[in-house]
Scaffold this motif. Structure first.
Motif, mmCIF file in Angstrom:
data_model
loop_
_atom_site.group_PDB
_atom_site.id
_atom_site.type_symbol
_atom_site.label_atom_id
_atom_site.label_comp_id
_atom_site.label_asym_id
_atom_site.label_seq_id
_atom_site.Cartn_x
_atom_site.Cartn_y
_atom_site.Cartn_z
ATOM 1 N N ALA A 142 0.842 -1.200 0.000
ATOM 2 C CA ALA A 142 0.000 0.000 0.000
ATOM 3 C C ALA A 142 0.876 1.248 0.000
ATOM 4 O O ALA A 142 0.590 2.231 -0.690
ATOM 5 C CB ALA A 142 -0.927 0.000 1.213
ATOM 6 N N LEU B 82 -6.818 13.021 -2.850
ATOM 7 C CA LEU B 82 -7.089 11.650 -2.398
ATOM 8 C C LEU B 82 -5.837 10.835 -2.023
ATOM 9 O O LEU B 82 -5.786 10.255 -0.937
ATOM 10 C CB LEU B 82 -7.919 10.923 -3.467
ATOM 11 C CG LEU B 82 -8.652 9.665 -3.033
ATOM 12 C CD1 LEU B 82 -9.554 9.945 -1.844
ATOM 13 C CD2 LEU B 82 -9.480 9.130 -4.197
ATOM 14 N N PRO B 83 -4.797 10.799 -2.886
ATOM 15 C CA PRO B 83 -3.608 10.008 -2.497
ATOM 16 C C PRO B 83 -2.930 10.570 -1.239
ATOM 17 O O PRO B 83 -2.345 9.819 -0.467
ATOM 18 C CB PRO B 83 -2.669 10.142 -3.696
ATOM 19 C CG PRO B 83 -3.541 10.542 -4.830
ATOM 20 C CD PRO B 83 -4.640 11.361 -4.234
ATOM 21 N N MET C 275 -3.526 7.568 8.868
ATOM 22 C CA MET C 275 -4.546 8.570 8.559
ATOM 23 C C MET C 275 -5.273 8.937 9.850
ATOM 24 O O MET C 275 -5.617 8.082 10.651
ATOM 25 C CB MET C 275 -5.532 7.986 7.556
ATOM 26 C CG MET C 275 -6.436 9.047 6.988
ATOM 27 S SD MET C 275 -7.300 8.496 5.507
ATOM 28 C CE MET C 275 -8.076 7.029 6.033
ATOM 29 N N ALA D 255 -5.657 1.389 -5.109
ATOM 30 C CA ALA D 255 -4.591 1.658 -6.069
ATOM 31 C C ALA D 255 -3.820 2.911 -5.676
ATOM 32 O O ALA D 255 -2.637 3.048 -5.972
ATOM 33 C CB ALA D 255 -5.172 1.815 -7.467
ATOM 34 N N LEU D 256 -4.508 3.834 -4.999
ATOM 35 C CA LEU D 256 -3.848 5.085 -4.611
ATOM 36 C C LEU D 256 -3.174 4.981 -3.252
ATOM 37 O O LEU D 256 -2.673 5.974 -2.741
ATOM 38 C CB LEU D 256 -4.860 6.227 -4.600
ATOM 39 C CG LEU D 256 -5.511 6.547 -5.945
ATOM 40 C CD1 LEU D 256 -6.431 7.737 -5.818
ATOM 41 C CD2 LEU D 256 -4.461 6.812 -7.017
ATOM 42 N N GLY D 257 -3.194 3.785 -2.654
ATOM 43 C CA GLY D 257 -2.419 3.600 -1.437
ATOM 44 C C GLY D 257 -3.210 3.332 -0.180
ATOM 45 O O GLY D 257 -2.640 3.283 0.902
ATOM 46 N N HIS E 27 -9.839 12.760 9.718
ATOM 47 C CA HIS E 27 -9.982 12.679 8.277
ATOM 48 C C HIS E 27 -10.808 11.476 7.855
ATOM 49 O O HIS E 27 -11.564 11.535 6.892
ATOM 50 C CB HIS E 27 -8.609 12.670 7.598
ATOM 51 C CG HIS E 27 -8.705 13.080 6.166
ATOM 52 N ND1 HIS E 27 -8.843 14.393 5.784
ATOM 53 C CD2 HIS E 27 -8.786 12.340 5.031
ATOM 54 C CE1 HIS E 27 -8.968 14.451 4.471
ATOM 55 N NE2 HIS E 27 -8.942 13.221 3.987
ATOM 56 N N THR F 34 -4.348 11.682 1.385
ATOM 57 C CA THR F 34 -5.024 11.261 2.616
ATOM 58 C C THR F 34 -4.455 9.951 3.147
ATOM 59 O O THR F 34 -4.598 9.641 4.317
ATOM 60 C CB THR F 34 -6.537 11.092 2.399
ATOM 61 O OG1 THR F 34 -6.747 10.070 1.439
ATOM 62 C CG2 THR F 34 -7.174 12.371 1.932
ATOM 63 N N TYR F 35 -3.826 9.184 2.265
ATOM 64 C CA TYR F 35 -3.259 7.911 2.713
ATOM 65 C C TYR F 35 -1.745 7.982 2.869
ATOM 66 O O TYR F 35 -1.090 6.968 3.037
ATOM 67 C CB TYR F 35 -3.617 6.797 1.724
ATOM 68 C CG TYR F 35 -5.106 6.613 1.545
ATOM 69 C CD1 TYR F 35 -5.883 6.132 2.602
ATOM 70 C CD2 TYR F 35 -5.734 6.904 0.341
ATOM 71 C CE1 TYR F 35 -7.252 5.963 2.455
ATOM 72 C CE2 TYR F 35 -7.109 6.732 0.188
ATOM 73 C CZ TYR F 35 -7.859 6.267 1.250
ATOM 74 O OH TYR F 35 -9.211 6.091 1.109
ATOM 75 N N ARG G 105 2.393 1.769 -3.533
ATOM 76 C CA ARG G 105 1.360 2.291 -4.432
ATOM 77 C C ARG G 105 1.123 3.777 -4.179
ATOM 78 O O ARG G 105 0.918 4.566 -5.088
ATOM 79 C CB ARG G 105 0.030 1.576 -4.170
ATOM 80 C CG ARG G 105 -0.083 0.185 -4.740
ATOM 81 C CD ARG G 105 -1.461 -0.348 -4.359
ATOM 82 N NE ARG G 105 -1.543 -1.788 -4.488
ATOM 83 C CZ ARG G 105 -2.404 -2.525 -3.786
ATOM 84 N NH1 ARG G 105 -3.214 -1.962 -2.913
ATOM 85 N NH2 ARG G 105 -2.443 -3.831 -3.964
ATOM 86 N N ASN G 106 1.158 4.133 -2.906
ATOM 87 C CA ASN G 106 0.851 5.505 -2.539
ATOM 88 C C ASN G 106 1.985 6.472 -2.836
ATOM 89 O O ASN G 106 1.774 7.542 -3.402
ATOM 90 C CB ASN G 106 0.485 5.555 -1.053
ATOM 91 C CG ASN G 106 0.079 6.945 -0.613
ATOM 92 O OD1 ASN G 106 0.839 7.626 0.066
ATOM 93 N ND2 ASN G 106 -1.095 7.373 -1.034
#
Lengths: 238, 412
Positions: A80, A108-109, B1, B319-321, B5, A111-112, A83-84
């Motif tokens: 993860a 969005l990316p 996170m 996919a974005l993490g 949030h 936030t992780y 990917r981020n």
């Protein structure tokens, strides 16, 4: 050492009765900063290859070494994280969150990512500016044209400053003019900012923006060569 | 996170589906509303009844004839003539009951009274002048009973408001004579109207000297009850023991389990009523809680639909993490926020309705019914509804977290 190296990569899907070999012992290396296009007709295995390279899927055989470490040795959290932080994705169908503003989509990316929340706005705005959409911050995807949507997706892909950006048929849903603009931006990202780019396409025209083309057919590499006459976009990126 | 949030993301997901979100929480809203109403109204009823029992006087002790019933069907135990004049005399002596501050025998029963052709079935209470004090039933017109009435077997009566009105709709009965069992009774007092708010309906009673009631109306020599008042609340237990000793002596009882009398204190009555009402409230609240479970299943159903519908979003986030934990948290929070909001709305709605009911009862029925905000039920409501969200949100959230990103991205 190469940033990405695959060796005898295999991917077999098992149906109830038949096993389908989508990738058959594929091997190649991609050094950091290269712009590679992977071409092939549908069913050639190019999407599967991209998914494996992009940490979205796992091979059933062979090795994939990313950044000096075998894919098998990354645990779930690390996958993860890669990917981020290290990878960015651009999809054919944009995949923006509906009813969510451009700014929020690009954030969005983040936030992780573990990046401090105070910095998110600034980083996202910078990314949006770099694809020329500063005037669309508060728009929602439904209010944007196809080309603009894809540029938002590009901004989202680069907001975390990844090493590699994967583009899966980024011009597939666009008219030729918007498509050219998107390819200009992607090429600029490679040339001016040093992002490694893996582009998937079935159009030779689009593939020629890259410096190297790997052609796949039926799960094996048919050819792997440098682009002799490279297409260059107009300077767009600020 | 950060949690902050996560909540932002989750509530964003809910906002994009406002109609569905609000329909989903309806079950929770109704469930919590019902719980709040049941508990609040239960507390109101309890306060009302306890208030009335306490009004009778916490210092009074009731002695009833017969042994303590062994169960609800043991009626015979209480049908007894074991309390007689001799017992009253013994209990009246200061050496037997040093902390006694007034003692009164009571006989009661039903008898029809008539006046100029009108008849009415009275609840007859035979007692002494103490009755007015103990039951807070002083005549508003005329006079109370006195010692001479009791000693002289006087044919006098004090009537409740409704009884008087039924017997003589147009003129006051004070100073008139009414007939009970063929005998003329002089109406010496009239009680004020008390309304239906009491445990006993004082508006329908007739109070007369117990001597008269025993001899001329019921034809009995025993008492239905003896009320002893202690000089101090602290001396109640002591007095109860004194009464037991005196009566056992008088009745030659050595084994306390063979007592032919029972003793009731206000503390016992308070406890009994409190227990009954609490049990009833708990039972009704449990019934209401079932609707929370039904509401929870509704939440699970909608969350499952939502997970399927948002497969692409989940794939994209991964996919974005996003980690499994991120996705799990997002969907769990969505479910919990949904039910939490449902709980809050339910508490507000339940309180409002309980308040309105309390207002209507106290205004239009004249009862001393007050609205109490049920804090315990409110906290319980929030906690239970959030827990319902957690429990019924886990399965959909796990399903969401387990989605593989490529499967999810491919989903159309």
């Amino acid at each position: 050492m190469a940033l990405m190296a695959v060796k005898n990569l295999e991917k077999t899907y098992h149906d109830e009765q038949v096993a389908t070999n989508v990738l058959k012992k594929v091997s190649f290396e991609i050094p950091e900063g290269q712009f590679v296009a992977i071409m092939g007709p549908s069913g050639s295995g190019k999407s599967t290859l991209l998914h494996i390279l992009g940490f979205l899927d796992k091979p059933t055989g062979g090795e994939y070494i990313f950044d000096g470490k075998n894919l098998e040795d990354y645990n779930e959290e690390e996958v993860a994280h890669v990917r981020n932080k290290k990878l960015g994705f651009i999809f054919q169908s944009f995949n923006l969150l509906p009813r969510t503003t451009v700014l929020e989509n690009v954030k969005l990316p983040l936030t992780y990512s573990g990046v401090k929340e105070e910095l998110w706005d600034e980083m996202a705005k910078e990314a949006i500016e770099s694809v020329g959409l500063a005037h669309r911050l508060d728009f929602e995807p439904s209010q944007l044209s196809g080309g603009e949507k894809q540029r938002v997706a590009i901004a989202r892909a680069l907001v975390n400053k990844p090493q590699v950006i994967f583009a899966d048929e980024p011009t597939g849903n666009l008219d030729s003019k918007s498509g050219e603009l998107v390819m200009d931006i992607i090429q600029k990202l490679n040339r001016d900012r040093g992002h490694t780019i893996i582009l998937i396409t079935h159009e030779t025209y689009t593939a020629e923006y890259a410096e190297r083309i790997i052609r796949l057919r039926d799960g094996v590499i048919e050819s792997d060569e440098k682009v002799k006459e490279r297409r260059t976009g107009k300077a767009f990126l600020k | 996170m950060s949690l902050k949030h996560s909540i932002k993301i989750a509530s964003g997901g809910l906002k994009t589906n406002k109609t569905r979100s609000s329909l989903t929480i309806l079950g929770i809203v109704i469930g919590v509303t019902a719980i709040i109403m049941v508990v609040s109204l239960g507390q109101g009823a309890e306060n009302l009844i306890l208030g009335q029992i306490q009004g009778i006087g916490a210092k009074t002790i009731g002695i009833v004839p017969g042994r303590t019933p062994k169960g609800p069907t043991d009626v015979i135990a209480t049908l007894s003539a074991s309390l007689k004049q001799r017992d009253l005399d013994l209990l009246s002596r200061k050496e037997n009951l040093p902390h006694q501050d007034g003692i009164m025998p009571i006989v009661f029963g039903n008898e029809t009274a008539s006046y100029e052709g009108e008849t009415y079935a009275l609840n007859i209470f035979g007692g002494t002048e103490m009755m007015a004090e103990i039951y807070d039933a002083f005549p508003s017109e005329g006079r109370n009973l006195n010692e001479d009435d009791v000693r002289g077997y006087a044919d006098v009566v004090i009537l409740g408001a409704k009884a008087a009105k039924e017997l003589s709709p147009n003129q006051s009965l004070l100073g008139e004579r009414i007939k009970i069992k063929g005998r003329n009774f002089l109406v010496i007092g009239l009680l004020p109207e008390k309304g239906g708010s009491s445990l006993f309906n004082f508006d329908e009673i007739a109070m007369l000297p117990y001597t008269t009631a025993q001899s001329y109306i019921f034809g009995i020599k025993h008492f239905n009850r003896i009320v002893v008042r202690a000089d101090n609340e602290a001396n109640i237990d002591k007095t109860v023991e004194d009464i037991k000793t005196t009566l056992r002596d008088a009745h030659n009882i050595t084994d306390p389990s063979k007592d032919d009398f029972g003793i009731e204190t206000q503390a016992d009555a308070l406890e009994t009523v409190g227990t009954i009402l609490n049990t009833l409230t708990l039972f009704l609240a449990l019934v209401a809680a079932i609707s929370l479970v039904v509401g929870g299943i509704g939440i699970m159903n909608i969350m499952l639909v939502s997970v399927t519908e948002r497969t692409r979003e989940i794939g994209l986030r991964k996919a974005l993490g996003a980690t499994k934990k991120n996705i799990l948290t997002q969907f769990l929070l969505e479910a919990t926020i949904l039910t939490g909001i449902g709980g809050l709305i339910g508490i507000a709605l339940g309180s409002l309705l309980s308040f309105l009911i309390a207002f209507i009862i106290s205004t239009f029925y004249g009862m001393a019914w007050s609205f109490t905000f049920p804090w315990s039920a409110a906290f319980l409501g929030i906690a239970v509804s959030a827990t319902v969200g957690l429990i019924f949100g886990i399965y959909p959230a796990k399903k969401a977290a387990a989605k593989s990103p490529i499967e999810a991205l491919r989903y159309e």
